[in-house]
Design a protein around this motif. Structure first.
Motif, PDB file in Angstrom:
ATOM      1  N   GLY A 101      -6.171   5.741  -3.168  1.00 35.44           N
ATOM      2  CA  GLY A 101      -7.311   4.965  -2.690  1.00 35.44           C
ATOM      3  C   GLY A 101      -6.913   3.832  -1.774  1.00 35.44           C
ATOM      4  O   GLY A 101      -7.717   2.961  -1.473  1.00 35.44           O
ATOM      5  N   SER A 102      -5.657   3.816  -1.311  1.00 36.43           N
ATOM      6  CA  SER A 102      -5.121   2.765  -0.438  1.00 36.43           C
ATOM      7  C   SER A 102      -5.220   1.385  -1.075  1.00 36.43           C
ATOM      8  O   SER A 102      -5.422   0.389  -0.388  1.00 36.43           O
ATOM      9  CB  SER A 102      -5.817   2.779   0.936  1.00 36.43           C
ATOM     10  N   ASP A 103      -5.089   1.342  -2.408  1.00 40.53           N
ATOM     11  CA  ASP A 103      -5.089   0.065  -3.117  1.00 40.53           C
ATOM     12  C   ASP A 103      -3.682  -0.514  -3.106  1.00 40.53           C
ATOM     13  O   ASP A 103      -2.702   0.207  -3.278  1.00 40.53           O
ATOM     14  CB  ASP A 103      -5.518   0.262  -4.578  1.00 40.53           C
ATOM     15  N   ALA A 104      -3.573  -1.804  -2.925  1.00 40.61           N
ATOM     16  CA  ALA A 104      -2.273  -2.455  -3.012  1.00 40.61           C
ATOM     17  C   ALA A 104      -1.784  -2.368  -4.452  1.00 40.61           C
ATOM     18  O   ALA A 104      -2.543  -2.581  -5.391  1.00 40.61           O
ATOM     19  CB  ALA A 104      -2.373  -3.905  -2.575  1.00 40.61           C
ATOM     20  N   THR A 105      -0.541  -1.997  -4.621  1.00 35.93           N
ATOM     21  CA  THR A 105       0.051  -1.882  -5.947  1.00 35.93           C
ATOM     22  C   THR A 105       1.323  -2.709  -6.018  1.00 35.93           C
ATOM     23  O   THR A 105       1.965  -2.967  -5.000  1.00 35.93           O
ATOM     24  CB  THR A 105       0.414  -0.422  -6.280  1.00 35.93           C
ATOM     25  N   THR A 106       1.663  -3.112  -7.222  1.00 33.49           N
ATOM     26  CA  THR A 106       2.943  -3.755  -7.465  1.00 33.49           C
ATOM     27  C   THR A 106       3.638  -2.991  -8.571  1.00 33.49           C
ATOM     28  O   THR A 106       2.981  -2.433  -9.453  1.00 33.49           O
ATOM     29  CB  THR A 106       2.779  -5.235  -7.876  1.00 33.49           C
ATOM     30  N   PHE A 107       4.943  -2.933  -8.496  1.00 31.20           N
ATOM     31  CA  PHE A 107       5.711  -2.278  -9.546  1.00 31.20           C
ATOM     32  C   PHE A 107       7.184  -2.642  -9.391  1.00 31.20           C
ATOM     33  O   PHE A 107       7.635  -3.051  -8.321  1.00 31.20           O
ATOM     34  CB  PHE A 107       5.533  -0.758  -9.526  1.00 31.20           C
ATOM     35  N   ASP A 108       7.889  -2.492 -10.486  1.00 35.32           N
ATOM     36  CA  ASP A 108       9.344  -2.590 -10.474  1.00 35.32           C
ATOM     37  C   ASP A 108       9.888  -1.173 -10.418  1.00 35.32           C
ATOM     38  O   ASP A 108       9.267  -0.248 -10.941  1.00 35.32           O
ATOM     39  CB  ASP A 108       9.854  -3.289 -11.734  1.00 35.32           C
ATOM     40  N   TYR A 109      11.038  -0.999  -9.793  1.00 36.13           N
ATOM     41  CA  TYR A 109      11.613   0.348  -9.711  1.00 36.13           C
ATOM     42  C   TYR A 109      13.120   0.305  -9.905  1.00 36.13           C
ATOM     43  O   TYR A 109      13.787  -0.672  -9.617  1.00 36.13           O
ATOM     44  CB  TYR A 109      11.269   1.020  -8.367  1.00 36.13           C
TER      45      TYR A 109
ATOM     46  N   ILE B 105       0.849  -1.176   0.000  1.00 34.27           N
ATOM     47  CA  ILE B 105       0.000   0.000   0.000  1.00 34.27           C
ATOM     48  C   ILE B 105       0.888   1.229   0.000  1.00 34.27           C
ATOM     49  O   ILE B 105       0.636   2.171  -0.708  1.00 34.27           O
ATOM     50  CB  ILE B 105      -0.943  -0.032   1.214  1.00 34.27           C
ATOM     51  N   LYS B 106       1.963   1.210   0.780  1.00 36.20           N
ATOM     52  CA  LYS B 106       2.934   2.298   0.804  1.00 36.20           C
ATOM     53  C   LYS B 106       4.310   1.722   0.534  1.00 36.20           C
ATOM     54  O   LYS B 106       4.632   0.631   0.983  1.00 36.20           O
ATOM     55  CB  LYS B 106       2.969   2.992   2.164  1.00 36.20           C
TER      56      LYS B 106
ATOM     57  N   VAL C 187       0.887  -1.952 -11.435  1.00 36.54           N
ATOM     58  CA  VAL C 187      -0.425  -2.592 -11.484  1.00 36.54           C
ATOM     59  C   VAL C 187      -1.128  -2.343 -10.154  1.00 36.54           C
ATOM     60  O   VAL C 187      -0.511  -2.440  -9.094  1.00 36.54           O
ATOM     61  CB  VAL C 187      -0.293  -4.116 -11.733  1.00 36.54           C
ATOM     62  N   GLY C 188      -2.420  -2.005 -10.207  1.00 37.78           N
ATOM     63  CA  GLY C 188      -3.209  -1.952  -8.990  1.00 37.78           C
ATOM     64  C   GLY C 188      -3.712  -0.598  -8.535  1.00 37.78           C
ATOM     65  O   GLY C 188      -4.226  -0.484  -7.438  1.00 37.78           O
ATOM     66  N   LEU C 189      -3.598   0.455  -9.318  1.00 40.62           N
ATOM     67  CA  LEU C 189      -4.045   1.771  -8.857  1.00 40.62           C
ATOM     68  C   LEU C 189      -5.564   1.902  -8.796  1.00 40.62           C
ATOM     69  O   LEU C 189      -6.080   2.757  -8.080  1.00 40.62           O
ATOM     70  CB  LEU C 189      -3.455   2.872  -9.739  1.00 40.62           C
ATOM     71  N   GLN C 190      -6.297   1.108  -9.547  1.00 39.93           N
ATOM     72  CA  GLN C 190      -7.767   1.071  -9.486  1.00 39.93           C
ATOM     73  C   GLN C 190      -8.414   2.434  -9.674  1.00 39.93           C
ATOM     74  O   GLN C 190      -9.353   2.801  -8.979  1.00 39.93           O
ATOM     75  CB  GLN C 190      -8.231   0.456  -8.172  1.00 39.93           C
ATOM     76  N   GLY C 191      -7.908   3.227 -10.624  1.00 33.24           N
ATOM     77  CA  GLY C 191      -8.505   4.527 -10.925  1.00 33.24           C
ATOM     78  C   GLY C 191      -8.012   5.660 -10.052  1.00 33.24           C
ATOM     79  O   GLY C 191      -8.607   6.737 -10.044  1.00 33.24           O
TER      80      GLY C 191
ATOM     81  N   THR D 103       8.059   8.692  -0.105  1.00 32.53           N
ATOM     82  CA  THR D 103       7.051   7.642   0.005  1.00 32.53           C
ATOM     83  C   THR D 103       6.084   7.804  -1.156  1.00 32.53           C
ATOM     84  O   THR D 103       5.744   8.929  -1.524  1.00 32.53           O
ATOM     85  CB  THR D 103       6.267   7.769   1.332  1.00 32.53           C
ATOM     86  N   ILE D 104       5.631   6.691  -1.729  1.00 29.45           N
ATOM     87  CA  ILE D 104       4.542   6.737  -2.709  1.00 29.45           C
ATOM     88  C   ILE D 104       3.496   5.693  -2.333  1.00 29.45           C
ATOM     89  O   ILE D 104       3.818   4.656  -1.747  1.00 29.45           O
ATOM     90  CB  ILE D 104       5.016   6.516  -4.169  1.00 29.45           C
ATOM     91  N   TYR D 105       2.245   6.012  -2.636  1.00 30.64           N
ATOM     92  CA  TYR D 105       1.154   5.066  -2.424  1.00 30.64           C
ATOM     93  C   TYR D 105      -0.050   5.479  -3.259  1.00 30.64           C
ATOM     94  O   TYR D 105      -0.202   6.648  -3.620  1.00 30.64           O
ATOM     95  CB  TYR D 105       0.787   4.955  -0.944  1.00 30.64           C
ATOM     96  N   ALA D 106      -0.912   4.529  -3.579  1.00 24.82           N
ATOM     97  CA  ALA D 106      -2.141   4.825  -4.314  1.00 24.82           C
ATOM     98  C   ALA D 106      -3.082   5.578  -3.387  1.00 24.82           C
ATOM     99  O   ALA D 106      -3.261   5.191  -2.235  1.00 24.82           O
ATOM    100  CB  ALA D 106      -2.797   3.544  -4.821  1.00 24.82           C
TER     101      ALA D 106
END
Length: 175
Positions: free
Chosen positions: A160-168, A20-21, A43-47, A155-158
């Motif tokens: 809407g508190s949606d769980a996200t996955t990403f490579d960085y 989430i964060k 993936v996972g921002l949900q709008g 810090t970054i997070y969606a």
């Protein structure tokens, strides 16, 4: 590549899985003034957009000291504009639906370690799909943090508190 000398050096890379964060305490003002951050396979921002906040040794810097702008275009021909002054939740570009369709971000962070009101700046771009594969959006964005606190990272997070996955991948630009 050796640190310093005005060259980009990879200082951190990996994958954020179902978070989430995501905290990145990577600033080293004795070696770097500028950081390049590349987020792929988001993936996972949900709008929702990603929220960005600087960090110090105590955690997130969340006061209403952020200013932001974003300008983008959608493949439908519509324009995306966003701006805020004195906000606590600045966004990295546009809201995206990266639930199924991956997105990407590429931005620079300028950390000004001078102890005055000059703060830190984020500027870059993001692209992805706003609703589905037929609604591509691309945006440029800028965030400015108006405070003299010594920053240790971000810090970054969606939003809407949606769980996200990403490579960085995070690069430092040597002095």
């Amino acid at each position: 590549i050796a640190a310093g000398g005005g060259k980009l050096e990879l200082i951190s890379s990996g994958a954020a899985g179902s978070s989430i964060k995501q905290d990145f305490d990577i600033f080293d003002s004795s070696t770097y003034d500028i950081y390049r951050v590349v987020l792929t396979q988001v993936v996972g921002l949900q709008g929702n957009p990603f929220v960005f906040r600087f960090r110090d040794s105590s955690g997130e810097l969340s006061g209403a000291s952020y200013y932001q702008t974003a300008f983008g275009n959608r493949s439908s021909g519509t324009v995306y504009n966003a701006y805020a002054e004195g906000t606590a939740t600045p966004s990295l570009g546009t809201p995206l639906d990266a639930g199924v369709y991956p997105a990407e971000y590429d931005f620079y962070i300028t950390d000004n370690p001078i102890s005055d009101i000059q703060g830190g700046t984020v500027y870059g771009s993001n692209w992805g799909f706003r609703v589905d594969w037929s609604d591509l959006i691309y945006a440029n964005f800028t965030i400015w943090y108006n405070d003299s606190q010594t920053r240790t990272g971000f810090t970054i997070y969606a939003s809407g508190s949606d769980a996200t996955t990403f490579d960085y991948q995070i690069y430092g630009l040597g002095k």
